[in-house]
Design a protein around this motif. Structure first.
Motif, mmCIF file in Angstrom:
data_model
loop_
_atom_site.group_PDB
_atom_site.id
_atom_site.type_symbol
_atom_site.label_atom_id
_atom_site.label_comp_id
_atom_site.label_asym_id
_atom_site.label_seq_id
_atom_site.Cartn_x
_atom_site.Cartn_y
_atom_site.Cartn_z
ATOM 1 N N VAL A 36 1.434 7.881 0.427
ATOM 2 C CA VAL A 36 2.264 6.721 0.766
ATOM 3 C C VAL A 36 1.548 5.872 1.798
ATOM 4 C CG1 VAL A 36 4.422 5.999 1.855
ATOM 5 C CG2 VAL A 36 4.429 7.853 0.195
ATOM 6 N N MET A 37 0.911 6.550 2.776
ATOM 7 C CA MET A 37 0.234 5.815 3.836
ATOM 8 C C MET A 37 -0.932 4.993 3.282
ATOM 9 S SD MET A 37 -1.261 7.277 7.355
ATOM 10 C CE MET A 37 -2.369 6.171 8.182
ATOM 11 N N VAL A 38 -1.691 5.589 2.384
ATOM 12 C CA VAL A 38 -2.817 4.868 1.785
ATOM 13 C C VAL A 38 -2.304 3.663 1.002
ATOM 14 C CG1 VAL A 38 -4.654 5.016 0.049
ATOM 15 C CG2 VAL A 38 -4.349 6.856 1.704
ATOM 16 N N ALA A 39 -1.225 3.888 0.217
ATOM 17 C CA ALA A 39 -0.650 2.788 -0.558
ATOM 18 C C ALA A 39 -0.211 1.664 0.361
ATOM 19 C CB ALA A 39 0.528 3.299 -1.386
ATOM 20 N N LEU A 40 0.444 2.036 1.490
ATOM 21 C CA LEU A 40 0.913 1.015 2.440
ATOM 22 C C LEU A 40 -0.269 0.293 3.083
ATOM 23 C CD1 LEU A 40 3.930 2.740 4.219
ATOM 24 C CD2 LEU A 40 3.992 0.701 2.803
#
Lengths: 345, 287
Positions: free
Chosen positions: A13-17
């Motif tokens: 999720v962090m990478v996507a964000l």
């Protein structure tokens, strides 16, 4: 194992964000920046109220102090705003020490009112600061943010305007702050001190009898959350670009919303603020055409949660699932089969 | 002489703050409930008086008298349907429920009446003044101050000379034992909140007659009221009056020095009193 899976999902999720400024439109970056900042404030308030039992209604004091100090270092002393953010956090923490000396003498409801009064004193005092526009406030010079450390690099990397690059920068910093805080909270709550804190919350007398010092732990949490809240406030106002006492020390924006986010998501649970901030953002978007109706909805949902599901959406979900994807406790050490065999007569 | 004048003006203002605070003090003292919606309920009362006055053409004082039973009923319903469900050892649920209520009331009023500021039309009495000893005081502030003292006297009489007051005190001290004596705490709480809103309506009348009001001013009034209650000490109604005076006088002197320091001076007086006496000036009950 469960924690590992949760960690991997979190990382994804962090990478996507992190990729949003590269792929998404600028308006989405600005929206998500606000969401991340609210998440940071919510994580802090949850730590205070949900884990340390300190129901503060005055966290806007630290948002405002962080923001004002950042403005002062940038406008009056010509520093880089990012350095100002750091100084803002430190000054907010320094200020929280005398506040703690005052407020910790008050318990329960008195504490809430005491912190609120302190925040109002801060609002009115900063309104006297003529060099920063007094009661009407002032704007951050446009050049100051454009010449911020790293903005040029981001500009070249993304091929966007300077203003968009500033948005991307502040967004990544907010994402970093939120992720660091989330991880930090998890580690802290599972540490010796964090377990002590939860023990105090659940049964103060029993906790003290095994050697936990509630006041020391609570003071520590109060100081650390003031630091993170100050950082977040300073970061917020780099992006907002204009400061006034009423905006920087707004009870509604920096404390009331945050309280609802935490309560709806699940107070005293670590992922609660994440769930709450998503609900808040959804409501705000859904009802954006109807003026303040979303505030009424927010208030009613908050009341309903307190009446029917004290532990919020996340707490309710865990009860349904029967397992906690992000446990704060430690599993009992498992015995190896040999130990069990040896115990048999 | 100007200092004496400022002192008297401050005391009159303190009377208004004591009215804001008296209902709060009552509820706080009896059920340890921190009602964060009290300020907004006062503003709601002011709009109710305004509404009754506009609809019937009556004087605000008469309209307020008509609003009293309505607000009592509102308090009763609020306590029975909502607040009684969240009262308990944990102070967080009632705090958050009343906080939610505050936001709801504020924004419903905003939707219904817009953000325009209003005033209750009390007529010629508004600008009338009379000499009291060496200083001149407005008639409205004097009536406000007198009402504050009457309200405190009435509440004290209720507390110490009636069966209901005995039930209030018993429930405050020990709800479980009170229940054994045939008192139903929840009913007592409902009556207490009803009375608190009656006092809030009286406060609303003077708030609306004295200055402009709009839906957003509740929280600031709540803060002054709470400061008065805490300065006075938990469970002491005369203490609440004294607390209101401390805030009022501090604000009047702050304003005399610099208009921007009015509110600040009140807050600083609050912090100063609490630093010296963390439980207020006249604490009666244990929290």
């Amino acid at each position: 194992m469960k924690t590992l899976v949760t960690g991997l999902i979190g990382l994804a999720v962090m990478v996507a964000l992190a990729l949003v400024p590269v792929l998404g439109p600028r308006i989405l970056v600005q929206d998500l920046f606000k969401v991340l900042c609210l998440l940071v404030l919510a994580l802090n308030w949850n730590l205070l109220a949900g884990f340390a039992g300190l129901v503060s209604v005055g966290q806007q004091a630290f948002v405002g102090v962080g923001a004002y100090v950042m403005f002062a270092t940038t406008i009056l002393w010509g520093w880089d705003p990012l350095a100002g953010v750091l100084v803002g956090g430190v000054v907010a923490m320094a200020l929280s020490i005398p506040v703690a000396f005052f407020a910790f003498r008050l318990n329960g409801a008195y504490f809430a009112i005491g912190t609120w009064a302190v925040a109002d004193i801060a609002r009115l005092s900063f309104g006297q600061w003529r060099a920063l526009g007094g009661g009407t406030g002032t704007a951050l010079p446009r050049d100051a943010t454009r010449e911020m450390l790293g903005v040029d690099a981001v500009r070249e990397l993304l091929g966007v305007s300077a203003a968009a690059a500033v948005d991307a920068m502040t967004y990544w910093l907010a994402l970093l702050l939120a992720s660091a805080l989330l991880l930090g909270c998890w580690l802290f709550l599972r540490s010796r001190m964090g377990l002590g804190l939860q023990a105090v919350r659940d049964n103060p007398v029993a906790a003290q009898s095994v050697g936990v010092d509630p006041t020391r732990l609570k003071a520590l949490v109060f100081l650390l959350t003031a630091f993170a809240t100050g950082l977040c406030g300073a970061l917020l106002f780099i992006q907002i670009g204009r400061i006034s006492p009423d905006a920087a020390f707004s009870l509604l924006d920096w404390t009331a919303f945050v309280i609802f986010i935490v309560v709806i998501g699940g107070i005293g649970t670590l992922p609660g603020p994440i769930v709450g901030v998503l609900v808040f953002y959804g409501l705000q978007r859904l009802l954006s055409d109807y003026g303040t109706v979303y505030l009424i909805a927010l208030g009613l949902i908050g009341i309903a949660v307190m009446l029917f599901a004290r532990r919020g959406l996340w707490g309710g979900l865990i009860d349904r699932l029967g397992f906690d994807p992000l446990p704060l406790g430690h599993a009992a050490p498992q015995k190896s089969p040999r130990d069990i065999q040896e115990e048999r007569p | 002489m100007i200092w004496l004048d400022t002192l008297v003006q401050g005391m009159m203002l303190g009377g208004l703050y004591a009215l804001f605070a008296a209902g709060l003090s009552l509820v706080f003292g009896i059920m340890r409930l921190v009602n964060l919606a009290h300020g907004d309920l006062i503003v709601l009362g002011a709009y109710l008086i305004l509404g009754i006055g506009t609809a019937t053409g009556l004087n605000p004082f008469v309209a307020a008298a008509l609003a009293l039973p309505l607000m009592f009923a509102l308090g009763w319903v609020l306590q029975t349907a909502l607040l009684n469900r969240v009262l308990g050892d944990d102070i967080l649920p009632p705090l958050l429920v009343t906080f939610g209520l505050s936001v709801v009331i504020q924004n419903v009023l905003l939707q219904g009446y817009s953000a325009d500021s209003r005033k209750l039309p009390v007529g010629a009495i508004e600008s009338a003044s009379m000499p009291v000893g060496p200083v001149t005081v407005g008639v409205m502030p004097l009536i406000t101050f007198g009402s504050a003292i009457l309200v405190i006297l009435a509440l004290n009489w209720l507390f110490y000379h009636t069966a209901l007051g005995r039930a209030f005190r018993a429930t405050s001290d020990d709800p479980v034992t009170a229940q054994l004596m045939g008192i139903r705490p929840r009913r007592i709480f409902a009556i207490a909140t009803g009375i608190a809103l009656v006092v809030a309506t009286i406060a609303a009348l003077y708030l609306g007659a004295r200055a402009n009001f709009d839906p957003s001013i509740g929280p600031a009034r709540l803060l002054y009221a709470f400061e008065a209650v805490i300065i006075g000490g938990l469970g002491s109604l005369w203490g609440t009056l004294a607390g209101g005076m401390v805030i009022g006088v501090a604000q009047a002197f702050g304003a005399a020095l610099n208009p921007e320091w009015q509110i600040l001076a009140g807050h600083i007086a609050f912090v100063a009193v609490l630093l010296v006496r963390p439980r207020g000036l006249f604490p009666r009950a244990n929290d």
